[in-house]
Scaffold this motif. Sequence first.
Motif, mmCIF file in Angstrom:
data_model
loop_
_atom_site.group_PDB
_atom_site.id
_atom_site.type_symbol
_atom_site.label_atom_id
_atom_site.label_comp_id
_atom_site.label_asym_id
_atom_site.label_seq_id
_atom_site.Cartn_x
_atom_site.Cartn_y
_atom_site.Cartn_z
ATOM 1 N N SER B 126 16.517 19.329 15.925
ATOM 2 C CA SER B 126 16.340 18.911 17.320
ATOM 3 C C SER B 126 16.449 20.094 18.273
ATOM 4 N N GLU B 127 16.968 21.215 17.805
ATOM 5 C CA GLU B 127 17.131 22.395 18.656
ATOM 6 C C GLU B 127 15.920 23.321 18.577
ATOM 7 N N PHE B 128 14.882 22.882 17.899
ATOM 8 C CA PHE B 128 13.614 23.616 17.819
ATOM 9 C C PHE B 128 12.515 22.776 18.460
ATOM 10 N N THR B 129 11.540 23.432 19.039
ATOM 11 C CA THR B 129 10.352 22.667 19.407
ATOM 12 C C THR B 129 9.689 22.203 18.103
ATOM 13 N N ASN B 130 9.325 20.952 18.072
ATOM 14 C CA ASN B 130 8.629 20.378 16.909
ATOM 15 C C ASN B 130 7.150 20.327 17.292
ATOM 16 N N VAL B 131 6.449 21.441 17.115
ATOM 17 C CA VAL B 131 5.084 21.533 17.631
ATOM 18 C C VAL B 131 4.109 20.988 16.584
ATOM 19 N N ALA B 132 3.524 19.857 16.907
ATOM 20 C CA ALA B 132 2.639 19.193 15.944
ATOM 21 C C ALA B 132 1.224 19.748 16.037
ATOM 22 N N LEU B 133 0.660 20.061 14.894
ATOM 23 C CA LEU B 133 -0.761 20.452 14.811
ATOM 24 C C LEU B 133 -1.573 19.399 14.059
#
Lengths: 323, 206
Positions: B126-133
């Motif tokens: 949760s402390e990272f951006t979860n950048v979806a591709l």
Amino acid sequence: MSRLMVVVALALAGCGGGGAEQLLDPPATSEGFQLNVPSFEVAAGDEVQNCYFFAVPGTPGSDVWVDHFKLAANLGTHHLNIFRVKTVVDLGGKPGDVVLSKNGMGPCFKSSNWADWPIVANTQDGGQTIDWPLPAGVGQKFTAGELLMLQIHFVNATTQMSPAGGRGAVNFYTMKAAPAMEMGTIFATNQNIRVCPGDTNRTYETHCKTPLSGATIFAANGHFHSRGNQFTMNVVDAQGADTLTAPFYTSTTWDEPPMARDLAIQIPDGGGVSWTCSFSADASACGNPSDSCCFTFGGKVETQEHCNAFVYYYPKVADYSCF
Amino acid sequence: MRLLPPLLLIGVIGCGPPPTMMSSCDDTFTGDAAQPPEAMIVVTDGVSPTLVDVVAGAEVPLMRPPQGGQVTYAAVRVRNMNRCGVSIRGRFRDPMNNAELGFDGRTIDLVVGSDGWLRPDALQLSEFTNVALCPNYSTTRDNQGLTTNLELTATDKKGHTVTVTQPVVPTCASADATERALCVCECNKLPASMVRSCAADADMSM
């Protein structure tokens, strides 16, 4: 009368008339069909989430166009969602089957089981019937025999209460001919949320980029749990910048979030939808005791959090799921 | 739903302590206040609790989070900033036209590392951006195996802000071959038919 309608009729005949029950008469067979969830108990302290499987009635393989929904659920419903069944991972059934799940446990609570199942329609309004005609000239297309799953969630605990137990129904009103435009849907969820005691206005924002051209959003609603302060949606351009000076959707009510049904929001070509949730948690609150009492991603209202967007648009290119 | 009847609401308003909403994070400054913020992009694979600095041309892992799709867990390690309630915004862009391919932004609390830099807690995704591709809905561009710009911006509550961009190669990196095949399927461009059945292709169906 189809098998589905027989089931519906039997269920209606057997239901009680509790004052808080939200009843919905089915349409005449010539006008449409109903997905019916009979009454079930939600004991004090419990969260019940059940998944009901239905087949779209009609001559198998034929097109069924729908331009009007009515959605009803008892007071205390957390949500009622309808999905098209696609990849079956650990949740499935034949028409008429029910998968029961309780208190965050069971396949009807595990969202990865329906990761690629397109949303059809939803309501979060307990104790009332939502009358939702689609915009003129717009319809949602189904195929007779197509499998749908109706997921309904009731909470009878500290955050929500369900005095009449669980119950719901959805009417699909069919069209006599294909409309000018087909409706599409976008279901978007924000993952790895973590809201901890003492957090104030912790925000999560994600963009759902879609290859749409000339698309118009006509309805939307957001979904989070009781730590949610504010839910907003905007549209972004191809570079990811918000294009509206103010969100086209704002909710500050977690338990009865508004369903915007009269929108006319253009999605910029090459752009998409952005959705943002803001959360706070009291310092004395406790979600997961084994994780510093934080509230993390999941469907259990009392101890977990969501940040989900439901968006309805036309003309359809595809039904999208974004993460 | 209506949780409490009116009379009970009046009782609640009239007594009891006010809600407590104090942050548990001590918003200290780390670094040299005379210097501008510095940042290095870091990623994790979501499996091992380690951070990897991202250099130009690096492969960054695409992994499957609980709900579905494929994301890169990206954040920054920074200095000359405050650490609490930091807004991080992670974004993939197509280097050919700068179009956004994926975006995730969130507020996080950074921790101080032994090197004196602030960084996310590697144990908390949760402390990272979860950048979806992925799933990739484009019919023209694969979202894995191609050079893509990864852009991270960090802004603390005092207004210190820093942006760093690196060309990277998002790569399906699960150790499990079936999961990896599913990732490749979901991240490649759609066929002209616009119809894709990745779970079946990856033998994930039951």
